[in-house]
Design an enzyme around this catalytic site. Structure first.
Site, mmCIF file in Angstrom:
data_model
loop_
_atom_site.group_PDB
_atom_site.id
_atom_site.type_symbol
_atom_site.label_atom_id
_atom_site.label_comp_id
_atom_site.label_asym_id
_atom_site.label_seq_id
_atom_site.Cartn_x
_atom_site.Cartn_y
_atom_site.Cartn_z
ATOM 1 N N TYR A 115 34.431 24.444 68.006
ATOM 2 C CA TYR A 115 33.943 23.162 67.879
ATOM 3 C C TYR A 115 35.045 21.879 68.291
ATOM 4 O O TYR A 115 36.394 22.350 67.962
ATOM 5 C CB TYR A 115 33.594 22.612 66.416
ATOM 6 C CG TYR A 115 32.826 21.568 65.919
ATOM 7 C CD1 TYR A 115 31.822 21.145 66.607
ATOM 8 C CD2 TYR A 115 33.481 20.817 65.047
ATOM 9 C CE1 TYR A 115 31.443 19.736 66.365
ATOM 10 C CE2 TYR A 115 32.893 19.372 64.732
ATOM 11 C CZ TYR A 115 31.753 19.126 65.388
ATOM 12 O OH TYR A 115 31.445 17.963 65.133
ATOM 13 N N TYR A 145 35.946 17.273 59.165
ATOM 14 C CA TYR A 145 36.098 18.586 59.228
ATOM 15 C C TYR A 145 37.375 19.494 58.918
ATOM 16 O O TYR A 145 38.266 19.601 59.515
ATOM 17 C CB TYR A 145 35.746 18.849 60.850
ATOM 18 C CG TYR A 145 35.230 20.365 61.154
ATOM 19 C CD1 TYR A 145 34.326 20.697 60.962
ATOM 20 C CD2 TYR A 145 36.399 21.244 61.873
ATOM 21 C CE1 TYR A 145 33.721 22.223 61.462
ATOM 22 C CE2 TYR A 145 36.009 22.312 62.163
ATOM 23 C CZ TYR A 145 34.770 23.016 62.155
ATOM 24 O OH TYR A 145 34.361 24.135 62.509
HETATM 25 P P1 NAI Z 1 25.850 30.306 60.044
HETATM 26 O O1 NAI Z 1 26.037 30.143 58.462
HETATM 27 O O2 NAI Z 1 24.611 30.772 60.716
HETATM 28 O O3 NAI Z 1 27.103 31.574 60.461
HETATM 29 C C1 NAI Z 1 28.239 31.708 59.816
HETATM 30 C C2 NAI Z 1 28.025 33.074 59.411
HETATM 31 O O4 NAI Z 1 29.450 33.472 58.983
HETATM 32 C C3 NAI Z 1 27.207 33.419 58.099
HETATM 33 O O5 NAI Z 1 26.169 34.160 58.527
HETATM 34 C C4 NAI Z 1 28.258 33.850 57.423
HETATM 35 O O6 NAI Z 1 27.757 34.677 56.420
HETATM 36 C C5 NAI Z 1 29.148 34.638 58.068
HETATM 37 N N1 NAI Z 1 30.608 34.733 57.448
HETATM 38 C C6 NAI Z 1 31.586 33.934 56.787
HETATM 39 N N2 NAI Z 1 32.409 34.492 56.198
HETATM 40 C C7 NAI Z 1 32.566 35.964 56.630
HETATM 41 C C8 NAI Z 1 33.346 36.937 56.582
HETATM 42 N N3 NAI Z 1 34.363 36.766 56.087
HETATM 43 N N4 NAI Z 1 32.853 38.000 57.358
HETATM 44 C C9 NAI Z 1 31.749 38.282 57.822
HETATM 45 N N5 NAI Z 1 30.883 36.984 58.121
HETATM 46 C C10 NAI Z 1 31.143 36.104 57.605
HETATM 47 O O7 NAI Z 1 26.422 28.958 60.834
HETATM 48 P P2 NAI Z 1 26.721 28.559 62.120
HETATM 49 O O8 NAI Z 1 27.077 27.189 62.177
HETATM 50 O O9 NAI Z 1 25.494 29.041 63.050
HETATM 51 O O10 NAI Z 1 28.031 29.185 62.520
HETATM 52 C C11 NAI Z 1 28.103 30.116 63.533
HETATM 53 C C12 NAI Z 1 29.531 29.768 64.326
HETATM 54 O O11 NAI Z 1 29.295 28.449 65.024
HETATM 55 C C13 NAI Z 1 30.757 29.411 63.515
HETATM 56 O O12 NAI Z 1 31.835 29.840 64.347
HETATM 57 C C14 NAI Z 1 30.657 27.958 63.520
HETATM 58 O O13 NAI Z 1 32.188 27.448 63.149
HETATM 59 C C15 NAI Z 1 30.057 27.791 65.037
HETATM 60 N N6 NAI Z 1 29.905 26.249 65.042
HETATM 61 C C16 NAI Z 1 28.761 25.826 64.340
HETATM 62 C C17 NAI Z 1 28.374 24.381 64.586
HETATM 63 C C18 NAI Z 1 27.405 23.729 64.000
HETATM 64 O O14 NAI Z 1 27.102 22.464 63.933
HETATM 65 N N7 NAI Z 1 26.664 24.480 62.902
HETATM 66 C C19 NAI Z 1 29.018 23.585 65.692
HETATM 67 C C20 NAI Z 1 30.112 24.307 66.398
HETATM 68 C C21 NAI Z 1 30.328 25.636 65.997
#
Ligand code: NAI
EC number: 1.3.1.9
Length: 286
Positions: free
Chosen positions: A172, A182
């Site tokens: 991000y 953030y």
């Molecule tokens: P999401 O909630 O779908 O995915 C995050 C996942 O990480 C969840 O399934 C959660 O259970 C898992 N997680 C957390 N701690 C964990 C651990 N210790 N071991 C295994 N799994 C773990 O949310 P999202 O937003 O799709 O996130 C996916 C990636 O995208 C992340 O790296 C996030 O930082 C990145 N991202 C998200 C943005 C947004 O606006 N949603 C923007 C830019 C990047």
């Protein structure tokens, strides 16, 4: 086509990991998923009960198949690293072999090898706190879950990745520009992830002919993003100010990931690729 992907960080059908899985499945890849241990039960139950069937639909009308869901907690590398209170926690006690090393071993036993590794996970317990108010513990937890987790996954999966394979993570823009809110060291964690993408591209490229890239994605109302608290404002801001004034779809990130892990991107490695409707290019929004 004919490739096998392990995608870490799917626990529902709203996030980037799910969209990446779908794009890879649509391109013919076999899909393995790593789901955070505390979220495993509800994810598997929802899958089984058909709650995701609508969003499992691929462009050809078929439903995405997940070959296997693995419990995973990417902040622990080996069983020796797991504290007693986590072992005893009832949300963990029902699952086994969920440290990174064990998951890689289990995938090896089940399938032999993979071609694609996706890291779509992040966690920062103090994300709502400004960096100036973040504790050492919170900062290190953000780095552990959001940055080192990728190093650990690649370290343990590289030996079972076929040469020519590729990895993707999600980052991000808060890593390089100030995004107030953030917090908790999450901006630092993303900066580390992007720097590590370059170094690991070199190391994994030389060692295993593996490409390493990261996608800097625009805002999406995922479960993780809602925990930060101001995601709706970020989405509105992006819509108003980006060169492309349209909603950013998770599928657009999924399709970019599918391109980046495909032979079409065979000379791209160590890169941070923006998928954000161009918002990162703006200097002053008027
Ligand atoms: P999401 O909630 O779908 O995915 C995050 C996942 O990480 C969840 O399934 C959660 O259970 C898992 N997680 C957390 N701690 C964990 C651990 N210790 N071991 C295994 N799994 C773990 O949310 P999202 O937003 O799709 O996130 C996916 C990636 O995208 C992340 O790296 C996030 O930082 C990145 N991202 C998200 C943005 C947004 O606006 N949603 C923007 C830019 C990047």
């Amino acid at each position: 086509t004919g490739k096998r992907a392990f995608i870490a960080g799917i626990a529902d059908d709203n996030g980037y990991g799910w969209a990446i899985a779908k794009s890879l499945a649509a391109a013919g890849a076999e899909i393995l998923v790593g789901t955070w241990v505390p979220a495993l039960n509800i994810f598997e139950t929802s899958l089984r009960r058909g709650k995701f069937d609508e969003s499992r639909k691929l462009p050809d009308g078929s439903l995405m198949e997940i070959a296997k869901v693995y419990p995973l907690d990417a902040v622990y590398d080996t069983p020796e690293d797991v504290p007693e209170e986590v072992k005893a926690n009832k949300r963990y006690a029902g699952a086994s072999n969920w440290t990174v090393k064990e998951v890689a071993e289990t995938v090896k036993n089940d399938f032999g090898s993979i071609d694609i590794l996706v890291h779509s996970l992040a966690n920062g317990p103090e994300v709502t706190k400004p960096l100036l108010e973040t504790s050492r513990k919170g900062y290190l937890a953000a780095i552990s879950a959001s940055s080192y987790s990728f190093i650990s996954l690649l370290q343990h999966f590289l030996p079972i990745m076929n040469p020519g394979g590729a990895t993707i993570s999600l980052t991000y823009i808060a890593s390089e520009r100030i995004i107030p809110g953030y917090g908790g060291g999450m901006s630092s964690a993303k900066a580390a992830l992007e720097s590590d993408t370059r170094v690991l591209a070199y190391e994994a490229g030389r060692k295993g002919k593996i490409r390493v890239n990261t996608i800097s994605a625009g805002p999406l109302g995922s479960r993780a993003a809602k925990a930060i608290g101001f995601i709706d404002r970020m989405i509105d801001y992006s819509f108003v100010n980006a060169p492309l004034q349209k909603e950013l779809l998770a599928d657009e990130v999924g399709n970019t990931a599918a391109f980046l892990v495909s032979p079409l991107a065979s000379a791209i490695t160590g890169s941070t690729i923006y998928v954000d409707n161009g918002l990162n290019t703006m200097g002053l929004a008027l």
